[in-house]
Design a protein around this motif. Structure first.
Motif, PDB file in Angstrom:
ATOM      1  N   LYS A 111     106.281 -76.366-111.703  1.00  0.00           N
ATOM      2  CA  LYS A 111     105.405 -77.438-111.989  1.00  0.00           C
ATOM      3  C   LYS A 111     104.108 -76.741-112.661  1.00  0.00           C
ATOM      4  O   LYS A 111     103.565 -77.665-113.542  1.00  0.00           O
ATOM      5  CB  LYS A 111     104.858 -77.953-110.583  1.00  0.00           C
ATOM      6  N   ARG A 112     103.671 -75.720-112.513  1.00  0.00           N
ATOM      7  CA  ARG A 112     102.485 -75.066-113.232  1.00  0.00           C
ATOM      8  C   ARG A 112     103.179 -74.481-114.781  1.00  0.00           C
ATOM      9  O   ARG A 112     102.189 -74.087-115.490  1.00  0.00           O
ATOM     10  CB  ARG A 112     101.831 -73.897-112.567  1.00  0.00           C
ATOM     11  N   GLY A 113     104.338 -74.494-115.101  1.00  0.00           N
ATOM     12  CA  GLY A 113     104.767 -73.803-116.141  1.00  0.00           C
ATOM     13  C   GLY A 113     104.903 -72.448-116.164  1.00  0.00           C
ATOM     14  O   GLY A 113     104.861 -71.959-117.193  1.00  0.00           O
ATOM     15  N   GLU A 114     104.949 -71.919-115.112  1.00  0.00           N
ATOM     16  CA  GLU A 114     104.953 -70.572-114.943  1.00  0.00           C
ATOM     17  C   GLU A 114     106.368 -69.975-114.833  1.00  0.00           C
ATOM     18  O   GLU A 114     106.862 -69.369-113.587  1.00  0.00           O
ATOM     19  CB  GLU A 114     104.241 -70.159-113.702  1.00  0.00           C
ATOM     20  N   THR A 115     107.180 -69.973-115.687  1.00  0.00           N
ATOM     21  CA  THR A 115     108.572 -69.879-115.579  1.00  0.00           C
ATOM     22  C   THR A 115     108.956 -68.346-115.290  1.00  0.00           C
ATOM     23  O   THR A 115     109.687 -68.120-114.508  1.00  0.00           O
ATOM     24  CB  THR A 115     109.434 -70.138-117.045  1.00  0.00           C
ATOM     25  N   LYS A 149     108.151 -72.003-103.534  1.00  0.00           N
ATOM     26  CA  LYS A 149     107.350 -71.176-104.325  1.00  0.00           C
ATOM     27  C   LYS A 149     107.652 -71.418-105.883  1.00  0.00           C
ATOM     28  O   LYS A 149     106.966 -71.448-106.777  1.00  0.00           O
ATOM     29  CB  LYS A 149     107.189 -69.758-103.991  1.00  0.00           C
ATOM     30  N   LYS A 150     109.002 -71.368-106.035  1.00  0.00           N
ATOM     31  CA  LYS A 150     109.546 -71.455-107.253  1.00  0.00           C
ATOM     32  C   LYS A 150     109.329 -72.857-108.137  1.00  0.00           C
ATOM     33  O   LYS A 150     108.757 -72.878-109.046  1.00  0.00           O
ATOM     34  CB  LYS A 150     111.004 -71.349-107.248  1.00  0.00           C
ATOM     35  N   ASP A 151     109.566 -73.898-107.230  1.00  0.00           N
ATOM     36  CA  ASP A 151     109.031 -75.135-107.535  1.00  0.00           C
ATOM     37  C   ASP A 151     107.683 -75.251-107.997  1.00  0.00           C
ATOM     38  O   ASP A 151     107.261 -75.957-109.152  1.00  0.00           O
ATOM     39  CB  ASP A 151     109.338 -76.434-106.678  1.00  0.00           C
ATOM     40  N   ILE A 152     106.615 -74.679-107.357  1.00  0.00           N
ATOM     41  CA  ILE A 152     105.343 -74.619-107.677  1.00  0.00           C
ATOM     42  C   ILE A 152     105.090 -74.179-108.865  1.00  0.00           C
ATOM     43  O   ILE A 152     104.347 -74.606-110.031  1.00  0.00           O
ATOM     44  CB  ILE A 152     104.330 -74.008-106.408  1.00  0.00           C
TER      45      ILE A 152
END
Length: 230
Positions: free
Chosen positions: A115-119, A109-112
């Motif tokens: 990847k979307r720029g949702e820090t 989940k963190k990696d996704i």
């Protein structure tokens, strides 16, 4: 292989070995066969593998291994919305007893999100993973690394500073200054303590005797700071 699950249960024990209800065990074996077939097709034909997993989950919706495999295939197919929804189900505590994929699900989940720029969402996922450790929270090197990573991803993530403070508090008397510093940061960033009282209490309650302390200890600087803030 038989099953110890009660009639009407919504959980399935998978490969844990169980006793009592042969009908549930046979049902699990049949659908687990589809799961095993999906593993063979994961690389060569992921869409077919996904079809088999969906069939398995139609009958065994709480089968965590199948849910985790389904999420990974969604990622492989770049279907990230579906992957996130499925990973949320993997983490759901109502699912079967096989818990190994849970921590990996948090990582995916963190990696996704990254990847979307949702820090911020990535940082929140790390904190959610931290809180899942429960009685393994205090003194856990992995918890420390996750909390550090969460504030690195988002230096304004106030809740992370609160639980960093709690982690240092539970570690030993040598880290009281670190606990106070992080709690001060939590306050300065506008953190609210009240919504986290239950979580803090449960962590302290479930901690091992070597790390736990009395929440009413008036002589402790960190607890005095919390009491003053609350």
């Amino acid at each position: 292989i038989v099953s110890r699950l009660g009639k009407g249960t919504k959980t399935h024990c998978g490969d844990l070995g169980t006793y009592g209800r042969i009908d549930l065990a046979l049902k699990w074996i049949g659908h687990n066969t589809l799961y095993l077939e999906s593993q063979k097709l994961e690389e060569s034909n992921p869409q077919k593998a996904l079809t088999l997993l969906n069939r398995t989950l139609t009958h065994l919706p709480h089968f965590r291994k199948a849910l985790f495999k389904k999420a990974k295939i969604h990622i492989q197919l770049d279907q990230l919305d579906q992957a996130l929804k499925t990973l949320t189900k993997v983490i759901d505590p109502k699912h079967d007893l096989w818990s190994k994929p849970i921590y990996e699900a948090f990582d995916l989940k963190k990696d996704i999100h990254l990847k979307r720029g949702e820090t911020q969402k990535a940082a929140e996922t790390l904190l959610a993973k931290v809180l899942h450790y429960k009685n393994k929270f205090f003194g856990n090197e992995e918890v420390y690394k996750l909390l550090e990573e969460s504030t690195t991803l988002n230096p304004d993530f106030k809740e992370a500073y609160l639980f960093k403070a709690l982690f240092y508090y539970g570690h030993s008397n040598y880290f009281i200054n670190e606990a106070l510093t992080n709690f001060k940061t939590f306050k300065e960033k506008g953190g609210l303590l009240k919504p986290h009282f239950k979580t803090i209490f449960n962590l302290l309650k479930s901690s091992s005797s070597s790390f736990s302390r009395s929440i009413s200890s008036n002589g402790d600087l960190f607890l005095k700071e919390i009491q003053a803030f609350s």
